[in-house]
Design an enzyme around this catalytic site. Structure first.
Site, PDB file in Angstrom:
ATOM      1  N   ALA A  63       0.803  -1.223   0.000  1.00 43.36           N
ATOM      2  CA  ALA A  63       0.000   0.000   0.000  1.00 43.36           C
ATOM      3  C   ALA A  63       0.837   1.275   0.000  1.00 43.36           C
ATOM      4  CB  ALA A  63      -0.943  -0.011   1.203  1.00 43.36           C
ATOM      5  N   ALA A  64       1.703   1.444   0.991  1.00 40.77           N
ATOM      6  CA  ALA A  64       2.478   2.676   1.085  1.00 40.77           C
ATOM      7  C   ALA A  64       3.509   2.776  -0.028  1.00 40.77           C
ATOM      8  CB  ALA A  64       3.155   2.763   2.458  1.00 40.77           C
ATOM      9  N   GLU A 117      10.932  -5.421  -3.824  1.00 42.93           N
ATOM     10  CA  GLU A 117       9.996  -6.258  -3.056  1.00 42.93           C
ATOM     11  C   GLU A 117      10.611  -7.639  -2.908  1.00 42.93           C
ATOM     12  OE1 GLU A 117       7.503  -8.237  -0.996  1.00 42.93           O
ATOM     13  OE2 GLU A 117       7.142  -6.082  -1.278  1.00 42.93           O
ATOM     14  N   SER A 160       0.778  -5.093  -3.749  1.00 45.57           N
ATOM     15  CA  SER A 160      -0.454  -4.308  -3.771  1.00 45.57           C
ATOM     16  C   SER A 160      -1.710  -5.160  -3.593  1.00 45.57           C
ATOM     17  CB  SER A 160      -0.546  -3.533  -5.094  1.00 45.57           C
ATOM     18  OG  SER A 160      -1.585  -2.568  -5.052  1.00 45.57           O
ATOM     19  N   ALA A 171      -5.070  -6.562  -0.989  1.00 42.45           N
ATOM     20  CA  ALA A 171      -6.020  -6.088   0.020  1.00 42.45           C
ATOM     21  C   ALA A 171      -6.010  -7.031   1.221  1.00 42.45           C
ATOM     22  CB  ALA A 171      -7.420  -5.986  -0.567  1.00 42.45           C
ATOM     23  N   CYS A 222      -7.180  -6.641   4.142  1.00 41.17           N
ATOM     24  CA  CYS A 222      -8.443  -6.680   4.879  1.00 41.17           C
ATOM     25  C   CYS A 222      -9.502  -7.562   4.211  1.00 41.17           C
ATOM     26  CB  CYS A 222      -8.997  -5.263   5.063  1.00 41.17           C
ATOM     27  SG  CYS A 222      -7.948  -4.227   6.097  1.00 41.17           S
ATOM     28  N   ARG A 246       3.207   2.455 -15.504  1.00 41.96           N
ATOM     29  CA  ARG A 246       3.341   3.734 -14.808  1.00 41.96           C
ATOM     30  C   ARG A 246       4.782   4.223 -14.766  1.00 41.96           C
ATOM     31  NH1 ARG A 246      -0.790   3.152  -9.572  1.00 41.96           N
ATOM     32  NH2 ARG A 246      -2.637   2.607 -10.809  1.00 41.96           N
ATOM     33  N   TYR A 283     -32.071  14.093   7.717  1.00 39.69           N
ATOM     34  CA  TYR A 283     -33.176  13.287   8.245  1.00 39.69           C
ATOM     35  C   TYR A 283     -34.111  12.883   7.107  1.00 39.69           C
ATOM     36  CZ  TYR A 283     -38.019  12.626   9.659  1.00 39.69           C
ATOM     37  OH  TYR A 283     -39.290  12.142   9.768  1.00 39.69           O
TER      38      TYR A 283
END
Length: 473
Positions: free
Chosen positions: A12-13, A34, A40, A42, A44, A71, A450
């Site tokens: 992520a960072a 790496e 990269s 997920a 969670c 990129r 509301y």
């Protein structure tokens, strides 16, 4: 290209920083090292893959190596950075072909965190896992499956450790599971394993689960877990995992629970060994101390994500809270800064949400009274229960809101929310209030929306603010 920006860690960072740097300064050389194969992903989402809600492990991948290349990022997987030399501005990298050195103009340490196992030795014990990387998620999923019906396409087109997956897929399908630790991972995995049909026992060494969320949330979560068939054992420290080659039982004081699967989720710690031999400063939780731009005390060296500290919105002190948005936002800011467009990493308030079957839980800020007093506040706390929608509209559910404020200044310090109907999203109101430094009275005067399908006239957050305001005055 010259002036290399070197990043250690491709999650992520790290990749947020690399991508942002390339966007701001397309001519800047950006190299990301790496040590593993995964990038990269997920973290969670892994319990939901194990549960079966997510069909493909690859669905949890955010950025592919090919997209990183598009990129303009020089991504080098299988390259482990083993040393940093701040005086020479170089890093040493271990590769299959031997060690190499890489100079840097700016360096970002984005090495994340790692799962701790406490006193437990999980090595060489089939059926015993931690859950802190994609290979572990793939292995647990394979271990749970019936060997005759395991679907290998679940890990298709990913760099999963296929040897590990195959080994676990051959094991007899478990029937009873133990979860050691009642934090985020423990609660989410309890739901995941129940969803796969296992008999689940959750062991928590302290008096309640989800410690950072406080007692009001824990009481409802424990009731929900029990109602969904999870056996909750609080005040029950696990002493050891029993088994020779395969997990056989969980042993605790005064008891023993036979199991054939164990998931240990007792916490994480920052991965800072890479810079342990430098003069870098460490702070809360053993993480690397950083300033408002993610800079360390060493020239041209930054840190972001689960290995770095950040300033707390409420206390103003450096703290360590390893959460997803913190990592992504911090990395992105560092990328902009090293590219010549300084951007603060932003303060953090520990805003977090978790799902426990039909319950949604949220917390933010300083919730614990002792922690508030240690930070110099005189905390006042109130908990209320209110409907999530107009009472006459279908779907309304009881929502518990706890707010904590400082008696002298009446400033809001933190809060928690739990309920079965869109409770978690309401924590955003409190997070915004903390960032703005609102008092309880100012929170009570917010013009929240509301309409019967969405909220009563007085949103539960406003009701809590009204009650706490009365206690303060």
């Amino acid at each position: 290209m010259e002036d290399p920006f070197v990043v250690v860690g491709a999650d992520a960072a790290g990749l947020s920083a690399a991508s942002k740097c390339r966007r701001v300064d397309p001519d800047r050389e950006v190299i990301v090292f790496e040590k593993g194969r995964w990038i990269s992903y997920a973290y969670c989402g892994m319990p939901y893959f194990i549960e079966g809600r997510i069909e493909q492990l690859g669905d949890l991948l955010s950025l592919s190596p090919a997209e990183a290349d598009e990129r303009g990022i020089d991504l080098r997987r299988g390259h482990e950075v083993t040393a940093v030399d701040p005086e020479d501005s170089t890093v040493t990298i271990a590769t299959d072909d031997g060690a190499i050195e890489q100079p840097y103009s700016d360096l970002l340490v984005a090495t994340g965190g790692r799962a701790t196992t406490g006193p437990f030795d999980l090595r060489d014990l089939d059926g015993a896992f931690t859950l802190h990387n994609m290979d572990a998620a793939a292995a647990i999923d394979a271990y749970i499956a019936d060997p005759e019906t395991y679907d290998e396409t679940r890990i298709a087109d990913t760099p999963a450790d296929r040897q590990r997956v195959a080994h676990n897929a051959e094991q007899p399908a478990p029937e009873t599971a133990a979860i050691v630790g009642g934090g985020y991972v423990g609660v989410e995995m309890a739901e995941a394993l129940r969803g796969r049909g296992l008999d689940v026992h959750l062991f928590q060494r302290s008096g309640h689960v989800l410690q950072p969320f406080g007692q009001a949330v824990a009481d409802r979560v424990e009731t929900e877990l029990e109602a969904k068939g999870v056996h909750v054992h609080t005040d029950t420290p696990v002493e050891r995992l029993v088994g020779d080659d395969r997990i056989e039982a969980i042993s605790y004081e005064g008891g023993r629970q036979p199991v054939d699967l164990a998931v240990v989720g007792v916490g994480i710690e920052p991965n800072t060994g890479l810079v342990a031999d430098t003069d870098i400063e460490f702070g809360a939780g053993g993480a690397i101390t950083t300033d408002e731009y993610g800079r360390t005390n060493l020239p041209d060296i930054y840190a972001a994500g689960d290995c770095a500290t950040a300033r707390h919105t409420v206390t103003g002190e450096q703290t360590w809270m390893p959460l997803g948005l913190t990592a992504n936002r911090g990395g992105r800011a560092v990328g902009a800064t090293v590219a010549g467009d300084p951007e603060p990493v932003g303060d953090i308030a520990g805003t977090a949400v978790v799902k426990a079957f039909d319950l949604e839980c949220g917390r933010v800020g300083v919730v614990d009274a002792d922690a508030a007093r240690e930070a110099g506040f005189d905390p006042v706390r109130k908990t209320i229960t209110a409907g999530s929608r107009s009472g006459y509209y279908p779907g309304a559910a009881e929502t518990d809101v706890t707010l904590v404020a400082d008696r002298e200044t009446e400033r809001l310090l933190g809060g928690t929310i739990v309920g079965a109907d869109r409770a978690a999203v309401r924590i955003n109101t409190l997070a915004t209030a903390l960032e703005s430094g609102l008092t309880v009275a100012e929170l009570e005067r917010l013009d929240l929306p509301y309409a019967p399908p969405f909220s009563p006239v007085w949103d539960p957050v406003l009701v809590a603010a009204k009650v706490l305001g009365g206690a303060l005055s």
